[in-house]
Design a protein around this motif. Sequence first.
Motif, PDB file in Angstrom:
ATOM      1  N   ARG A 131      40.328  17.563 -10.109  1.00 57.62           N
ATOM      2  CA  ARG A 131      40.668  16.686  -9.095  1.00 57.62           C
ATOM      3  C   ARG A 131      41.530  16.364  -8.858  1.00 57.62           C
ATOM      4  NH1 ARG A 131      34.693  17.354  -8.372  1.00 57.62           N
ATOM      5  NH2 ARG A 131      34.154  15.775 -10.426  1.00 57.62           N
ATOM      6  N   ASN A 132      42.284  16.869  -8.305  1.00 56.63           N
ATOM      7  CA  ASN A 132      43.817  17.231  -7.657  1.00 56.63           C
ATOM      8  C   ASN A 132      44.647  18.771  -7.802  1.00 56.63           C
ATOM      9  OD1 ASN A 132      45.960  18.065  -9.915  1.00 56.63           O
ATOM     10  ND2 ASN A 132      45.079  17.024 -11.101  1.00 56.63           N
ATOM     11  N   ASN A 138      43.778  15.647 -14.355  1.00 58.92           N
ATOM     12  CA  ASN A 138      43.873  14.276 -13.566  1.00 58.92           C
ATOM     13  C   ASN A 138      44.312  13.433 -14.788  1.00 58.92           C
ATOM     14  OD1 ASN A 138      43.701  13.748 -11.051  1.00 58.92           O
ATOM     15  ND2 ASN A 138      41.951  12.284 -11.493  1.00 58.92           N
ATOM     16  N   CYS A 163      48.006  13.264  -4.459  1.00 57.93           N
ATOM     17  CA  CYS A 163      48.640  14.248  -5.671  1.00 57.93           C
ATOM     18  C   CYS A 163      49.626  14.859  -5.573  1.00 57.93           C
ATOM     19  CB  CYS A 163      47.637  15.792  -5.241  1.00 57.93           C
ATOM     20  SG  CYS A 163      45.781  15.556  -5.332  1.00 57.93           S
ATOM     21  N   TRP A 195      41.113  10.473  -7.032  1.00 56.34           N
ATOM     22  CA  TRP A 195      40.907  11.960  -6.894  1.00 56.34           C
ATOM     23  C   TRP A 195      41.634  12.336  -5.996  1.00 56.34           C
ATOM     24  CZ3 TRP A 195      35.724  13.111  -8.103  1.00 56.34           C
ATOM     25  CH2 TRP A 195      34.756  13.060  -9.605  1.00 56.34           C
ATOM     26  N   CYS A 196      42.131  13.695  -5.251  1.00 58.52           N
ATOM     27  CA  CYS A 196      42.621  14.163  -4.464  1.00 58.52           C
ATOM     28  C   CYS A 196      41.904  13.533  -3.032  1.00 58.52           C
ATOM     29  CB  CYS A 196      42.388  15.292  -4.223  1.00 58.52           C
ATOM     30  SG  CYS A 196      42.754  16.355  -2.977  1.00 58.52           S
ATOM     31  N   MET A 213      35.153  13.903  -2.342  1.00 54.19           N
ATOM     32  CA  MET A 213      35.937  13.187  -2.649  1.00 54.19           C
ATOM     33  C   MET A 213      35.876  12.373  -2.510  1.00 54.19           C
ATOM     34  SD  MET A 213      37.813  14.737  -4.579  1.00 54.19           S
ATOM     35  CE  MET A 213      36.576  16.203  -5.179  1.00 54.19           C
ATOM     36  N   HIS A 216      34.295   9.590  -3.659  1.00 50.58           N
ATOM     37  CA  HIS A 216      34.210   9.150  -5.516  1.00 50.58           C
ATOM     38  C   HIS A 216      35.369   7.704  -5.292  1.00 50.58           C
ATOM     39  CE1 HIS A 216      36.000   8.487  -9.034  1.00 50.58           C
ATOM     40  NE2 HIS A 216      37.511   8.900  -8.901  1.00 50.58           N
ATOM     41  N   ASN A 217      36.578   8.517  -4.179  1.00 52.93           N
ATOM     42  CA  ASN A 217      37.363   7.543  -3.541  1.00 52.93           C
ATOM     43  C   ASN A 217      36.561   5.868  -3.517  1.00 52.93           C
ATOM     44  OD1 ASN A 217      39.598   9.352  -5.550  1.00 52.93           O
ATOM     45  ND2 ASN A 217      39.654  10.179  -3.123  1.00 52.93           N
TER      46      ASN A 217
END
Lengths: 432, 486, 525
Positions: A131-132, A138, A163, A195-196, A213, A216-217
């Motif tokens: 995740r990065n 992470n 990141c 996360w990234c 991503m 999620h973010n």
Amino acid sequence: MTLIDFETYRWDAQNCVRCSNCRWVDFIWMASLQFSKICPSSARYGFDAYAAHGRLEIALALANGELEWSPKVLEEIYTCTLCGACDVKCLRNVGLEPTQTLEWMRQKAVDDGQGPMPEHKAVAENIANNRNRYGTPNDNRGKWLRSDARPVQKADVLYFVGCNSSFKQQQIAQATAKLLNASGTEFMILGEQEWCCGNQLYNVGLVDQAREMAEHNLKAIEESRAKTVVASCAECYQTLKVIYPKLMGKSTTDLGFEVLHITEHLDQQLQNGKLKFTAPVNMRVTYQDPCRLGRMSEPWTHWEGKRGKYGIFDPPKPRRKGTYGAYDPARNLLNAIPGLQVEEMERRKDQAWCCGASGGVRDAFKELALWSARERIEEAKEVTGAEAIISACPYCKENFTEVITADKERLQTLDITEIMLQAISPEGKEAC
Amino acid sequence: MQIKEALIGIVGAENVSDDPQELATCSRDHSLSPARSPNYVARPQTAEEILKIVQLANETCVPLVPSSSKVHFNGGAIPNLGGIMVDLQRMNRVLYIDEYNRKARIEPGVTWAQLQKELAAKGFMPLFPLLPHAQKSALTSHLERERILIPRFEFDEPLLTTEVVWPRGEIMRTGAAIAGIGEDTGSVARGAFPHGPGLDWWRMFQGAQGTFGILTWGNVKIEYLPEVNKTFFMPFDDPNDAIEMIYRIGRKVIGYELLMLDSTNLASILADQWPDDFHKLKETLAPWTVILILSGAPILPEGRIEYEEETLQEIAKELSYSDLKTSLLGLPGAERKVVDLLRNAWPEDRTYWKWAAKGECQDLFFITTLDKTPMFIEAVGSVVVEHGYSVDDIGYYIQPIESSRACHCEFNFFYDPADPKEVAKITELYTDVARVALNLGAFYSRPYGILADMVYPRATGYTTMLKKTKGVIDPQNIMNPGRLCF
Amino acid sequence: MAILKEAYQALESIVGPEFVSDDPGIREAYRKGGYGKNRPALEGQALRPGCVILPGSTKEVQQILKICTQYKIPFIPIGCFGIATQSPKVPDVLSIDLKRMDYLEIDEKNMYAICGPGVIYAQLQAECLKKGLATEGPGCGVGATVIGNHLNAGVGPLEYRMGWAQRRMLGLEWVLPDGDIVTLGSTSLDDEDYFWGEGLGPDLRGVLRGTFGWQGGMGIVTKMATKLFPFPGQDLERTGISPRTGFNMPPHLMKWLNVFYNSIEEAAFAMHELSKAQVGMALMTAPFSWRYFSRATSKEDFHESWQEALPELKETTPYMMRIMLVGLAGPKQLEYEEKVVREVIGRVGGDVREGRPFDESWINNADAHRIMFPGGMETSMKFHFDSLDASIELAKAAAELKRKYTPPLLDDYGIPGWLQMGDFGHVAFCEILVYFDPTTDPNDCYQHEVGFVESVRQDLELKAYCGLQGSYGPEPQIIGPAYNNYHLKEKELQDIFDPLHISNPPRPLDYAYGIDLDIDLSPQK
């Protein structure tokens, strides 16, 4: 399936008039022969295949099945930093949006199993696994925090660290946190739930992974109930503000939260009197407008429709011309620092020269990225006689730093948060 | 005899001559070029007659040398290889004065005196070079790129469109005239734009000394004759200072006529009575004088002169120059006289100004930039002294071009044509000076006589291309062979 | 790859592997040239070149052309690729992209600049303005290369004072198709001296270009000096963010005055009277459509506002005469010239309004390509170079003809073009512009071409000077035969200097023009 439908932009590729505006600094702002170019890959390699007008021809040929994928064609496509300069220039005059086609080509390369470049795949793998983008656990994402930076559990402001500042240039995150504190801003962070952002994933054409991503973010932000998300990284900022809505088929205004770059937020605090710079910083500096904070940061407006005769969009499609990029906040802040002399480079604001790091170029074409940074450093030295080049994106700083170190330049490079930190406390100097 | 008869058939017996005396007159001019007679002189009056002469020349391989003026100064019309001299003096009509577009269509035999007179009657003036001989062809002056006196006009060239008899035997016009000339002929075209069709053929006729074809007429730019003028004389001891003044004036784009003369040439021009006036003037004049005439336009003329004069005063102040004069000491009325002189051909009733001193004059001129002229002046002076002359014996003329971006630099060597020793001496001096100047970077854009022999061997690329081009236009080399590099 | 391996290796040895390529992607980017008259006709015709090379010096160009001669490889010189004539029309062409040759040197004192073929006008202008000098940004925009544009067009508003591009060309270095170098003007005698253009003797600039030149059909000019002009450029202030960037004009030194009329004749009369007074830096009539696309924020915005305005424009037929006043000698000149303009307009009539003290179009023509907003393609139905009175007559006739082909051409009113004076009024230029979409409907393209050929015939019928020479028009088919077959003389020169016909074939004399479109090319209809 590509996110972008080439058929919407086929008209652009067919009707590019080869004026070459996409390669040059705005003709009004062009102030010298030496610093007259605006497209790093075109300036570096020369062939038109490395400029937007040539890439549009390549896109057309790919779409028409007249050109086959090859390592060289991939190179022609992926050496673009997606800095948005060609869009600004073309939209100024001809009304085309080459960046849409440039992004489509990368998405098509991935769709066709050809892209992205191996180095991009490695980064993507890191992100998928950890995740990065650096492949470290992470769990360590919040380890940049020091005791003198004070996030809170719940706040209206969420600091999205990114990141690079979480894992590599942690001093930027630390400075940001202190500045938020100093400006009376209560803020929270997501920690390992961050996360990234996926900026590079999107830029290299890995749409599905980028969407993962985003989902999620966005969910994490929603759950945090933040009203404002502040980013100190220009790439994260643009991803949250522009790429996420694009990926999710919505407009920036529909995100449910406001996205601000740290310079925008602190500028507001400066105007409100909540941030004060008291410690003189006696230095002559120049400012690098990060592409994704400047010309590429205008909000995204979702559009659906068709394209008709004369290339007319029905319904009219809002164009992002770079007019309303975040150019002034950083300048307002720098100009408020006592003792600091801020000089402009010839290529500035919407006409800024890309440092060369973005669009996946620093990973896959390091030589080009460093060449581009070197060009900018030359400009900073020659035009302004600056002692430092200040940016508002960790990737710019990282790229500049590598060149400055390699070339043993006397010029320094600093993130804008670092120099602001010096201005709020004498200790800040030592911290940097 | 066959050629003569054929010529008679074309232009009539009264217009053909092989009279040795007349041929001898055509064999020389006012230059140091060696004499050579033509075999015939033919005086056509129409383009069709010229066309037939050209066809005849092609059939018989006889050279043609066009000649438009009564007087020649540079040897360009001396038939190097004999042949037929095509004397165009009978083609002396001002065919049309286009007041709307400020141009005049003139034949090659139209003299400067004639053109000035006809234009003045309508409130216009031609774009004069410096004091041309009254009998000199105005069209030839423009064709040969004699520099005009007004550097304000950045576009510089007075010649617009032409009608030409081409060496291969056809009549073709250049520029917009190929579509028509207006003048109630039913064409939309007015024949104003000089370029094309296709290539700029007209450029090949320019500076060609008659080697590429024969013009039957040309459209040339004319200007309103200003009614309000103010003359300034700016004396200088040092040519470097004078040059700086000219640069500054050019940069501000003010005034009409702007030129620089040395005391010898200015005195020659202003002297009414020779030699007394000349000597008196030469004593009183500064070594160098810059002349600037401010002129009003047809609308609000005084206003223009007013701001231009203020600008001139500012320039003088910047240069700490305190000698701006509107008159010349000891010569009352010089300010008006200069305007009259520079906007006319040299008066027909007076000895030509270049011949007054000694009877004859050989000019050496080239194009350069103003900053280099002091160097040329010094270098030429040294050669002159080496040859036993005084620098006072020669004349100097600097003509700024295109807002002082470049200049015509001219040296005048006066001599007595009746004295063979002096002729030999001046020939030697002229040759030496020409060589020295060339080595210093003088650009002989119009290489007459021996200058052609000096420059073409040095410019091999240009010469080769020129010869090949000439081969297309004039495959039999009938036009003025032996001239330039042909 | 159709270029022989041996030839490719030779090319590689000249420039190094970094600057030559036969990669399909690289080549694809050189298939289609920019705008210019025959872009539409090329849509289906333009070929991918066989190879692309980027020389860095005259010596390299010379060696490349020698290789081309040795292996009979057709080549195309490319500046910015702004015109369609640099698109390959024959197979296996070597496209020679000159952008690396961006040498620039300015002689400030003597007001000229020496440029390499990669230098664009904007670069030159940027350097000039700092020194109180200027070049002229052409109508097609300052993204054009200085050399390419001087050799091909070079028409812009400042010609009113600065003269035509043909005359702005000074000393130059020219590599002929066979690789031989010829230098013109003062450079013919001294390789370092570029200040002067004419001579020695006959002026071979005449072989280099005329109306529109060779369009790459006669080798490559590798260095050229161009005249510069005094201009108070240091006093201009750059301002704005894209797309609204421009120069704030110093009010004490520069001013636009716009004068409005309801007929082109009235506007032209005013232009004529002003030219007599020799005031102004630029003098023109500009079509109102330009205002609309200059102010539009997008294509949609343009079409909406244009369609809304058109009925009234057709009714009132407004024309705008524009004059730019510049105090080259200082503020007093500006005051004087404004007084003259107001005096003249007071006499001849017209509604004078002071323009915004702002410029983005004429000093450094930055917004030229906004001309593509209306259609996608702009071409010129007429390029007319002659006098003002001839231009007015022809423009009126051309406007009628254009209506016949509208649609598909974009609807307009009155004289759909611009007129401008040159050489303080001795000559004039008129361009009738048409806008259309070349890609959505192939028939639109065809109709445009038919109308265009009809326009050439119209010139000949009216005995007007047809400026559509070179590859811009049916030169060998219609124009040449009507004008003493001048094109055959051109062909003879081509045969001598390019006997293998390898320099951008078939240009400029395209005998195949129109065949693929089945257009009637008889001289009279």
